[in-house]
Write a protein that holds these residues in place. Sequence first.
Motif, PDB file in Angstrom:
ATOM      1  N   TYR A 141      45.974  32.165  41.506  1.00  0.00           N
ATOM      2  CA  TYR A 141      45.732  31.536  40.203  1.00  0.00           C
ATOM      3  C   TYR A 141      45.498  30.039  40.366  1.00  0.00           C
ATOM      4  CZ  TYR A 141      47.115  35.784  37.825  1.00  0.00           C
ATOM      5  OH  TYR A 141      47.161  37.068  37.373  1.00  0.00           O
ATOM      6  N   ILE A 142      46.274  29.435  41.290  1.00  0.00           N
ATOM      7  CA  ILE A 142      46.117  27.996  41.496  1.00  0.00           C
ATOM      8  C   ILE A 142      44.763  27.694  42.123  1.00  0.00           C
ATOM      9  CG2 ILE A 142      47.058  26.017  42.746  1.00  0.00           C
ATOM     10  CD1 ILE A 142      49.800  27.273  42.336  1.00  0.00           C
ATOM     11  N   LEU A 143      44.366  28.530  43.113  1.00  0.00           N
ATOM     12  CA  LEU A 143      43.053  28.329  43.739  1.00  0.00           C
ATOM     13  C   LEU A 143      41.953  28.408  42.681  1.00  0.00           C
ATOM     14  CD1 LEU A 143      43.211  30.391  47.057  1.00  0.00           C
ATOM     15  CD2 LEU A 143      43.296  27.936  46.778  1.00  0.00           C
ATOM     16  N   ARG A 144      42.122  29.338  41.737  1.00  0.00           N
ATOM     17  CA  ARG A 144      41.118  29.502  40.686  1.00  0.00           C
ATOM     18  C   ARG A 144      41.111  28.281  39.767  1.00  0.00           C
ATOM     19  NH1 ARG A 144      38.933  34.593  37.763  1.00  0.00           N
ATOM     20  NH2 ARG A 144      38.774  35.393  39.852  1.00  0.00           N
ATOM     21  N   ASP A 145      42.321  27.766  39.467  1.00  0.00           N
ATOM     22  CA  ASP A 145      42.413  26.564  38.629  1.00  0.00           C
ATOM     23  C   ASP A 145      41.807  25.349  39.322  1.00  0.00           C
ATOM     24  OD1 ASP A 145      43.526  27.873  36.605  1.00  0.00           O
ATOM     25  OD2 ASP A 145      45.546  27.039  36.774  1.00  0.00           O
ATOM     26  N   LEU A 146      41.813  25.366  40.662  1.00  0.00           N
ATOM     27  CA  LEU A 146      41.243  24.235  41.399  1.00  0.00           C
ATOM     28  C   LEU A 146      39.725  24.300  41.429  1.00  0.00           C
ATOM     29  CD1 LEU A 146      43.660  23.998  44.453  1.00  0.00           C
ATOM     30  CD2 LEU A 146      43.405  22.341  42.619  1.00  0.00           C
ATOM     31  N   LYS A 147      39.144  25.263  40.731  1.00  0.00           N
ATOM     32  CA  LYS A 147      37.691  25.424  40.616  1.00  0.00           C
ATOM     33  C   LYS A 147      37.031  25.798  41.926  1.00  0.00           C
ATOM     34  CE  LYS A 147      37.182  24.221  36.212  1.00  0.00           C
ATOM     35  NZ  LYS A 147      38.433  24.926  35.867  1.00  0.00           N
ATOM     36  N   LEU A 148      37.755  26.562  42.756  1.00  0.00           N
ATOM     37  CA  LEU A 148      37.101  27.109  43.943  1.00  0.00           C
ATOM     38  C   LEU A 148      36.132  28.194  43.486  1.00  0.00           C
ATOM     39  CD1 LEU A 148      39.394  25.714  45.658  1.00  0.00           C
ATOM     40  CD2 LEU A 148      39.100  27.609  47.193  1.00  0.00           C
ATOM     41  N   PRO A 149      35.049  28.442  44.232  1.00  0.00           N
ATOM     42  CA  PRO A 149      34.071  29.448  43.807  1.00  0.00           C
ATOM     43  C   PRO A 149      34.752  30.792  43.560  1.00  0.00           C
ATOM     44  CG  PRO A 149      33.315  28.335  45.776  1.00  0.00           C
ATOM     45  CD  PRO A 149      34.653  27.783  45.457  1.00  0.00           C
ATOM     46  N   SER A 150      34.367  31.461  42.459  1.00  0.00           N
ATOM     47  CA  SER A 150      35.077  32.686  42.108  1.00  0.00           C
ATOM     48  C   SER A 150      34.833  33.767  43.148  1.00  0.00           C
ATOM     49  CB  SER A 150      34.640  33.160  40.730  1.00  0.00           C
ATOM     50  OG  SER A 150      33.319  33.610  40.793  1.00  0.00           O
ATOM     51  N   THR A 151      33.663  33.733  43.820  1.00  0.00           N
ATOM     52  CA  THR A 151      33.402  34.708  44.882  1.00  0.00           C
ATOM     53  C   THR A 151      34.492  34.633  45.946  1.00  0.00           C
ATOM     54  OG1 THR A 151      31.117  34.104  44.543  1.00  0.00           O
ATOM     55  CG2 THR A 151      31.578  35.540  46.379  1.00  0.00           C
ATOM     56  N   PHE A 152      34.788  33.403  46.343  1.00  0.00           N
ATOM     57  CA  PHE A 152      35.787  33.164  47.390  1.00  0.00           C
ATOM     58  C   PHE A 152      37.155  33.695  46.970  1.00  0.00           C
ATOM     59  CE2 PHE A 152      38.935  30.415  49.398  1.00  0.00           C
ATOM     60  CZ  PHE A 152      38.555  30.493  50.712  1.00  0.00           C
ATOM     61  N   VAL A 153      37.583  33.328  45.757  1.00  0.00           N
ATOM     62  CA  VAL A 153      38.917  33.726  45.308  1.00  0.00           C
ATOM     63  C   VAL A 153      38.995  35.239  45.121  1.00  0.00           C
ATOM     64  CG1 VAL A 153      40.718  33.330  43.599  1.00  0.00           C
ATOM     65  CG2 VAL A 153      39.166  31.502  44.179  1.00  0.00           C
ATOM     66  N   ASP A 154      37.919  35.842  44.563  1.00  0.00           N
ATOM     67  CA  ASP A 154      37.927  37.290  44.356  1.00  0.00           C
ATOM     68  C   ASP A 154      38.040  38.039  45.674  1.00  0.00           C
ATOM     69  OD1 ASP A 154      37.691  36.827  41.735  1.00  0.00           O
ATOM     70  OD2 ASP A 154      35.611  37.460  41.530  1.00  0.00           O
ATOM     71  N   ILE A 155      37.230  37.612  46.661  1.00  0.00           N
ATOM     72  CA  ILE A 155      37.291  38.292  47.964  1.00  0.00           C
ATOM     73  C   ILE A 155      38.687  38.117  48.556  1.00  0.00           C
ATOM     74  CG2 ILE A 155      36.402  38.274  50.315  1.00  0.00           C
ATOM     75  CD1 ILE A 155      33.697  37.719  49.261  1.00  0.00           C
ATOM     76  N   ALA A 156      39.246  36.906  48.421  1.00  0.00           N
ATOM     77  CA  ALA A 156      40.588  36.667  48.966  1.00  0.00           C
ATOM     78  C   ALA A 156      41.615  37.577  48.298  1.00  0.00           C
ATOM     79  CB  ALA A 156      40.977  35.204  48.779  1.00  0.00           C
ATOM     80  N   MET A 157      41.504  37.739  46.970  1.00  0.00           N
ATOM     81  CA  MET A 157      42.481  38.574  46.265  1.00  0.00           C
ATOM     82  C   MET A 157      42.408  40.020  46.717  1.00  0.00           C
ATOM     83  SD  MET A 157      42.884  37.317  42.358  1.00  0.00           S
ATOM     84  CE  MET A 157      41.387  38.005  41.868  1.00  0.00           C
ATOM     85  N   MET A 158      41.174  40.534  46.808  1.00  0.00           N
ATOM     86  CA  MET A 158      41.046  41.923  47.218  1.00  0.00           C
ATOM     87  C   MET A 158      41.469  42.095  48.664  1.00  0.00           C
ATOM     88  SD  MET A 158      37.754  43.514  45.441  1.00  0.00           S
ATOM     89  CE  MET A 158      36.700  42.185  45.013  1.00  0.00           C
ATOM     90  N   MET A 159      41.164  41.094  49.497  1.00  0.00           N
ATOM     91  CA  MET A 159      41.532  41.169  50.904  1.00  0.00           C
ATOM     92  C   MET A 159      43.044  41.248  51.050  1.00  0.00           C
ATOM     93  SD  MET A 159      40.409  38.563  53.826  1.00  0.00           S
ATOM     94  CE  MET A 159      38.702  38.403  53.676  1.00  0.00           C
ATOM     95  N   TYR A 160      43.742  40.454  50.242  1.00  0.00           N
ATOM     96  CA  TYR A 160      45.206  40.443  50.281  1.00  0.00           C
ATOM     97  C   TYR A 160      45.753  41.842  50.018  1.00  0.00           C
ATOM     98  CZ  TYR A 160      49.937  39.368  48.681  1.00  0.00           C
ATOM     99  OH  TYR A 160      51.280  39.343  48.508  1.00  0.00           O
ATOM    100  N   ARG A 161      45.163  42.514  49.052  1.00  0.00           N
ATOM    101  CA  ARG A 161      45.589  43.877  48.733  1.00  0.00           C
ATOM    102  C   ARG A 161      45.330  44.816  49.916  1.00  0.00           C
ATOM    103  NH1 ARG A 161      48.176  47.750  47.335  1.00  0.00           N
ATOM    104  NH2 ARG A 161      47.235  49.615  46.493  1.00  0.00           N
ATOM    105  N   TYR A 162      44.123  44.728  50.504  1.00  0.00           N
ATOM    106  CA  TYR A 162      43.763  45.689  51.545  1.00  0.00           C
ATOM    107  C   TYR A 162      44.470  45.435  52.856  1.00  0.00           C
ATOM    108  CZ  TYR A 162      40.477  47.773  48.447  1.00  0.00           C
ATOM    109  OH  TYR A 162      39.955  48.443  47.394  1.00  0.00           O
ATOM    110  N   ILE A 163      44.898  44.183  53.093  1.00  0.00           N
ATOM    111  CA  ILE A 163      45.597  43.904  54.348  1.00  0.00           C
ATOM    112  C   ILE A 163      46.808  44.813  54.489  1.00  0.00           C
ATOM    113  CG2 ILE A 163      47.137  42.202  55.394  1.00  0.00           C
ATOM    114  CD1 ILE A 163      45.069  40.097  54.707  1.00  0.00           C
ATOM    115  N   PHE A 164      47.586  44.933  53.413  1.00  0.00           N
ATOM    116  CA  PHE A 164      48.814  45.720  53.525  1.00  0.00           C
ATOM    117  C   PHE A 164      48.519  47.210  53.638  1.00  0.00           C
ATOM    118  CE2 PHE A 164      50.169  41.700  51.811  1.00  0.00           C
ATOM    119  CZ  PHE A 164      51.165  41.404  52.692  1.00  0.00           C
ATOM    120  N   LEU A 165      47.485  47.667  52.923  1.00  0.00           N
ATOM    121  CA  LEU A 165      47.109  49.079  53.060  1.00  0.00           C
ATOM    122  C   LEU A 165      46.673  49.385  54.481  1.00  0.00           C
ATOM    123  CD1 LEU A 165      45.113  49.733  49.781  1.00  0.00           C
ATOM    124  CD2 LEU A 165      47.399  50.484  50.368  1.00  0.00           C
ATOM    125  N   LEU A 166      45.835  48.491  55.051  1.00  0.00           N
ATOM    126  CA  LEU A 166      45.330  48.745  56.399  1.00  0.00           C
ATOM    127  C   LEU A 166      46.435  48.625  57.435  1.00  0.00           C
ATOM    128  CD1 LEU A 166      41.819  47.086  56.577  1.00  0.00           C
ATOM    129  CD2 LEU A 166      42.398  49.473  56.392  1.00  0.00           C
TER     130      LEU A 166
END
Lengths: 262, 233
Positions: A141-166
């Motif tokens: 949420y903070i990264l998003r508030d810092l106006k980082l590109p949404s592509t970057f934050v979205d990929i990071a969020m999904m990656m975080y989820r998949y890391i634990f599954l993998l």
Amino acid sequence: MNANIIDRIAHNNRLRHINPKLKVFFALSMLLITVFSKSVIVPLIIALIMIVLTVFVAKVPLRIYLPLLLAPLGFGVITVILMGIIYSGGKELLSIKIFNFTISIYSYGVNLGLLVFSRMLGGIACTLFLALTTPMTELFYILRDLKLPSTFVDIAMMMYRYIFLLLEEMIRITNAQNTRLGYKDLKTTYKSLGTLGAILFIRAWDRGEKAFITMSCRGYNGDLKLIKKIESPAIKYILLIVIVDILLIALSYLTGDFKVIT
Amino acid sequence: MHIMEGYLPPMWCAIWYILSGIVVGYGIIKINKLLKEMPEVKPLLAVAGAYMFVLSSLKLPSVTGSCSHPCGNGLSAVLFGVAITAVLATIVLLFQALLLAHGGLTTLGANIFSMGVMGPLAGVIVWKLLRGKVSSTIAVMLAAIASDWMTYVTTAIQLTLAFPGDDPVKTLITFLSIFAVTQIPLAIAEGLLTAIIWDKIKELRPDLLLKLGVIDESEVPHYTQVMETGGAE
């Protein structure tokens, strides 16, 4: 798994409910002061503050905290020794004769090594404080508030989820291979690791495609929407942190000429 | 190996942040362009990045008895190209700093530059040079070796630039002999592993590689051509 341990502690510690923006601001400002300081004193003070905050205030268990802190520091000790040998200048402190080679350690190198070591200690303590008290989900949420590109934050969020599954999948496959003597010597180890890597890649890819189908069902068109917002922390806490920062910056100017070995 | 938190002086932190920022920015623009045509790019790149993270947590035994972990940047560079790999490497390194306490936030720029830019660049160059001349497995192996090794050479150069000492050349040689030479067996180990992984993917799911456009249809005849097995019509 280390990733699991840190993530679990980040979700369960005594500083969990402090405003995450405050924690990020505090840790990053301390980190910057550590990197900019010119003597060993300020980084060591910051390291002490951070260690006390993490271990005694956030109540992170020592048996988890110490290995995390000490593993990189082992590398730091080697760096100090190397720097003492590589960089000449100043007084010669010690010289060892091995066969025909003379290895000398000079004060300039040792001082530089100690400075780098103290910065590393301070920096690692700051990062560990952030990592162990703030869950990644709040950082997004903070990264998003810092106006980082949404592509970057979205990929990071999904990656975080998949890391634990993998990771879970990896542990399962490794156990299955282990029970079939998959790691009994070097050759089978490579074969097993290769199979593991390939199967993980294929499963990961399938998961990604499935995730896309599921997301499409819910109206995904290339952009993830988040509703939750993190409120800004109270001004008085920010002021407190700024005052501590200013004090430390002043101290780092006053002690700028301090050398451990003159 | 990552450069530790607090190791680099502030000036070099900033320089590496700017240099890798340019490449990562370009990568994000590229992903955004792809996203307009194929919205599935986002989840697929996310799993690819997660795969890179998990791959880097494998323990890889090496010839000398030491252990290392694969970087995975060579494989990613071959599959997605340098710019997108740089974006993935940025997120992976951020997670490694915050979830595993490897590397750091101030040295993130420098680590991205060595692992996300220079390494993949070397890998892609090797891959492009060898493509079509040898089988894709060997090309991938050499690309992975090149990118792993280049990562460490870049790290050695970064460490030298941060603290050049009296004689930068001498310092560089010292760091190179520590990192680049000890890394050769580890790079070869990563190359071998990548080759085995590649072969296995090619055998089990060649459609993935075909879709990414990294292998030719002629390489996987068992998949693309109808086998003449006979049987009842």
